[in-house]
Design an enzyme around this catalytic site. Structure first.
Site, PDB file in Angstrom:
ATOM      1  N   SER A  39     -11.266  13.453  24.597  1.00  0.00           N
ATOM      2  CA  SER A  39     -11.440  12.903  23.098  1.00  0.00           C
ATOM      3  C   SER A  39     -10.123  12.632  22.565  1.00  0.00           C
ATOM      4  O   SER A  39      -9.576  11.672  23.021  1.00  0.00           O
ATOM      5  CB  SER A  39     -12.048  14.328  22.554  1.00  0.00           C
ATOM      6  OG  SER A  39     -12.492  14.027  21.153  1.00  0.00           O
ATOM      7  N   ASP A 153     -18.816  13.529  24.183  1.00  0.00           N
ATOM      8  CA  ASP A 153     -17.088  14.009  23.745  1.00  0.00           C
ATOM      9  C   ASP A 153     -16.947  15.041  25.235  1.00  0.00           C
ATOM     10  O   ASP A 153     -17.821  15.854  25.460  1.00  0.00           O
ATOM     11  CB  ASP A 153     -16.869  14.844  22.736  1.00  0.00           C
ATOM     12  CG  ASP A 153     -15.445  15.096  22.471  1.00  0.00           C
ATOM     13  OD1 ASP A 153     -15.067  15.779  23.152  1.00  0.00           O
ATOM     14  OD2 ASP A 153     -15.034  14.879  21.528  1.00  0.00           O
TER      15      ASP A 153
END
Length: 313
Positions: A39, A153
């Site tokens: 991320s 993510d």
């Protein structure tokens, strides 16, 4: 010395702390030879691998709420609130290396297959695609279709990818966990004089170059509590968390639990946890605080890193 690797964790706006940590290491002549990230960790890791950390730091320190809304937000479709094209172009403009294989140090980032629950590791191919997949916070960013997978993510499955750093050849791994700590609940309490605060906000908004904010705030500030009626519920700060608070804290709790489990399975020689617990998921305008906290935590970790590397032995 042994080959040093660093695994930069997920945590949205808290991830600016990664910049400070890398700066602290560099001051002490410690330069990771392997970088992995998830991320926001994927963004900062890629920037470091492109040798553009100072450039992205300058950008981070200049970001305010208005910049976030106008430069990074483009409305998405049924799978996410934000499409992410603007953000991808922003990242591309600051990371001029197109392919992961061309980075100056080995790099990999992690995404998650939303259907199978498997981690998907990008260690080659288009760098921007890899980052865009890794940062796709579920519900916020639209997922990416890649190689017959729907990717979101990577914090969903591997928030601090220590194991991936070892796969790339790191002998000593520094893990950076930015999900420890809780938002201050006191910040969500209802202020007693919220109308005065609205009026103060209206006065401040007179500096707004677009003008429309000023007009709206002036009208709101002129209202009495009786006139506000049902609007009061929307205008007044509320101790009940809003949608973003719920989503952000839920992700933080989940990623914190996953990180603890993963670090037991794949322990790092050194774990750094900067004091960024009071920065919420979208607090990207608080870069100065996050970078400073990262720098301090990085400095404090230096003796442990040198010991793990066997310096002087």
């Amino acid at each position: 010395m042994k080959k040093l690797g660093i695994a930069l964790g997920s945590g949205a706006a808290r991830g600016w702390a990664h910049i400070g940590i890398l700066e602290a290491l560099a001051e002490d002549e410690l330069f990771p030879e392997v970088v992995t990230g998830t991320s926001i960790g994927a963004i900062i890791g890629a920037v470091y691998a492109c040798d553009r950390l100072e450039e992205i730091k300058s950008v981070a320190l200049s970001i305010d709420v208005k910049t976030m809304l106008y430069e990074f937000v483009d409305m998405g479709g049924r799978s996410g609130m934000i499409d992410g094209n603007k953000l991808s172009e922003f990242i591309r403009s600051h990371i001029q290396t197109a392919m992961i294989e061309d980075l100056r140090v080995p790099f990999a980032c992690v995404a998650a297959d939303v259907f199978s629950g498997e981690a998907f590791v990008f260690d080659r191919g288009d760098l921007i695609t890899a980052i865009r997949c890794s940062i796709s916070i579920p519900g916020i960013f639209t997922p990416i279709y890649h190689e017959d997978r729907v990717l979101v993510d990577g914090g969903v499955v591997n928030p601090v990818p220590v194991d991936i750093a070892r796969d790339l050849g790191a002998e000593v791994v520094v893990a950076v966990d930015i999900n420890e700590g809780m938002l201050d609940r006191a910040s969500k309490s209802v202020p007693r004089n919220y109308l005065e605060r609205i009026q103060a906000s209206a006065e401040k908004s007179r500096k707004d170059p677009f003008g429309w904010v000023e007009k709206v705030q002036d009208k709101v500030a002129a209202m009495t509590p009786e006139k506000l009626g049902s609007m009061k519920r929307w205008l007044a700060p509320d101790p009940i968390p809003n949608m973003f608070d719920v989503l952000g804290n839920s992700l933080r709790i989940m990623e914190n639990q996953i990180t603890e489990s993963m670090l037991l399975i794949h322990p790092a020689e050194v774990v750094i946890r900067p004091a960024v617990g009071d920065i919420d998921i979208f607090g990207f305008n608080r870069a100065e605080e996050a970078i400073a906290a990262g720098y301090q935590a990085g400095r404090e970790a230096l003796p442990a890193i040198h010991a793990a590397l066997g310096a002087g032995s």
